[in-house]
Design an enzyme around this catalytic site. Structure first.
Site, PDB file in Angstrom:
ATOM      1  CG  ASP A   1      44.422  44.618  43.105  1.00 10.65           C
ATOM      2  OD1 ASP A   1      44.356  45.296  41.796  1.00 10.65           O
ATOM      3  OD2 ASP A   1      44.734  43.570  43.489  1.00 10.65           O
TER       4      ASP A   1
ATOM      5  CG  ASP B   1      45.698  45.227  37.981  1.00  7.17           C
ATOM      6  OD1 ASP B   1      45.208  45.469  39.108  1.00  7.17           O
ATOM      7  OD2 ASP B   1      46.730  44.267  37.708  1.00  7.17           O
TER       8      ASP B   1
END
Length: 397
Positions: A286, A105
């Site tokens: 992201d 992430d």
């Protein structure tokens, strides 16, 4: 992007959540390491993907993990495609190693997995770390808390050996959740954050920083390729870039600040009209977010432009609209990055088509902030360059 809440004593602080995914990119260097990612399987059959790595797959689709680049050791497992929500890859923790599936992430900075001492329902559905079985485990009394958009965890910091493919970080700080809420039956055990250290809510050194500081990777770079074809597979690369995963040249975009993976967007257009970001805005790149997110009023306007109607938590369109709707174009550093309707419209389990534009409820209303998640990143190969505080983008193959 991931926003979290933490506090060492009162367990408070807030951040946002992202759903995630990772993917792969590649490197030239001696230290390139590719990690196989498992992708939530799409129910839709419209995104069958192109023919990246077809030659390899035709020769032996299940032995892709044996391909080597200049001596690097690659481990790529067969992929499972489940609902197009996020991507996970395997890591191991402890001695002997215990395996976990985590989301890589870029919106967060902490690594954590469930502890065997966690009795929450969410933990019961995942692999839990058995610290007593690891000879290299080192505990601490430091606690922290992270709150995501769809769940939260309470945990403690510990140290042990963490492996990402051939990359090994000894005495690596990581989190062990002792309470989890909202993650039951999710197809991942934990999260491996790849954002900047200053965003670590546990204040522990992120694994990428530790590997970089110890010279375990030749270049402070990692990259993602998010596949559109379940046969091809997604990868995350550490130490460089494999140019076979993208077309043309990488376009480099400086970060707004060397504190997270946010870049400046010039404008956002549809049908040659500016529909958002008219005076410029920020966007977080992201891998932990599934959608394209932005301010509610601007997202509502996009839904109106494409004729989407709300039903539950999603906005739906006719599946035939994928052939006639306009692309949404993000202009970043003077370069246009179109996202066509076949990318921003997905199918649910019943075959109904919904849009992937969502309101970002956690950004301050005073600023226009966007999140470019997997919908965008499946379209564009992404390189995260910590050495030069920039992101490289190119059309994925």
């Amino acid at each position: 992007m991931l926003r979290t809440q933490t506090s060492l004593s009162t367990w408070m602080q807030e951040r946002s959540m992202k759903w995630f995914v990772l993917l792969g990119l590649v490197a030239f260097s001696e230290c390139i390491v590719k990690i196989p990612l498992r992708r939530v399987k799409t129910m839709r059959k419209t995104l069958s993907g192109k023919n990246m790595l077809n030659n390899f797959l035709k020769e032996d689709p299940y032995r892709l993990s044996q391909i080597s680049f200049r001596g690097s050791n690659l481990t790529i497992h067969p992929l499972r495609n489940i609902r197009d929500i996020f991507y996970v890859g395997n890591i191991t923790i402890g001695t002997p190693p215990q395996e976990f599936q985590v989301i890589f992430d870029t919106g967060s900075s902490d690594l954590w997995v469930p502890s065997i001492d966690c009795n929450s329902t969410s933990c019961a559905t995942h692999v839990r770390f058995r610290h007593l079985q690891s000879s290299t485990f080192r505990p601490t009394n430091k606690t922290f808390r992270i709150i995501y958009g769809s769940g939260r965890m309470n945990g403690v910091i510990a140290y042990d050996t963490v492996r990402i493919g051939d990359l090994v970080s000894t005495d690596q700080p990581f989190g062990l959740s002792v309470e989890e809420y909202g993650f039951a039956h999710k197809r991942f055990d934990g999260i491996l954050g790849l954002n900047y250290w200053n965003l670590s809510w546990s204040k522990a050194m992120p694994i990428f920083d530790k590997l970089k500081n110890e010279g375990a990777i030749s270049e402070p770079v990692f990259a993602f390729y998010l596949s559109k074809d379940k046969r091809e597979g997604s990868v995350v690369m550490f130490g460089g870039v494999d140019h076979r995963y993208y077309k043309g040249e990488l376009k480099w975009v400086p970060l707004i600040q060397a504190v997270d993976w946010s870049v400046h967007v010039d404008r956002i257009t549809m049908n040659r009209e500016v529909i958002a970001c008219s005076e410029g805005c920020a966007a977080l790149v992201d891998t932990g977010s599934s959608n394209i997110q932005g301010p509610g009023r601007l997202i509502d306007n996009i839904q109106r432009i494409i004729g989407a109607t709300p039903r539950g938590s999603k906005y739906y369109v006719s599946c035939s609209a994928v052939n006639i709707l306009p692309s949404i174009i993000f202009t970043i550093n003077g370069v246009n990055y179109p996202v066509p309707p076949r990318a921003y419209i997905l199918k649910d389990s019943r075959g109904h088509c919904y849009t992937t534009f969502k309101e970002d409820r956690l950004s301050p209303p005073s600023t226009e902030t966007w999140i470019l998640g997997d919908v965008f990143l499946r379209r564009y190969f992404s390189v995260f360059d910590r050495g030069n505080d920039r992101i490289g983008l190119a059309r994925a193959v």
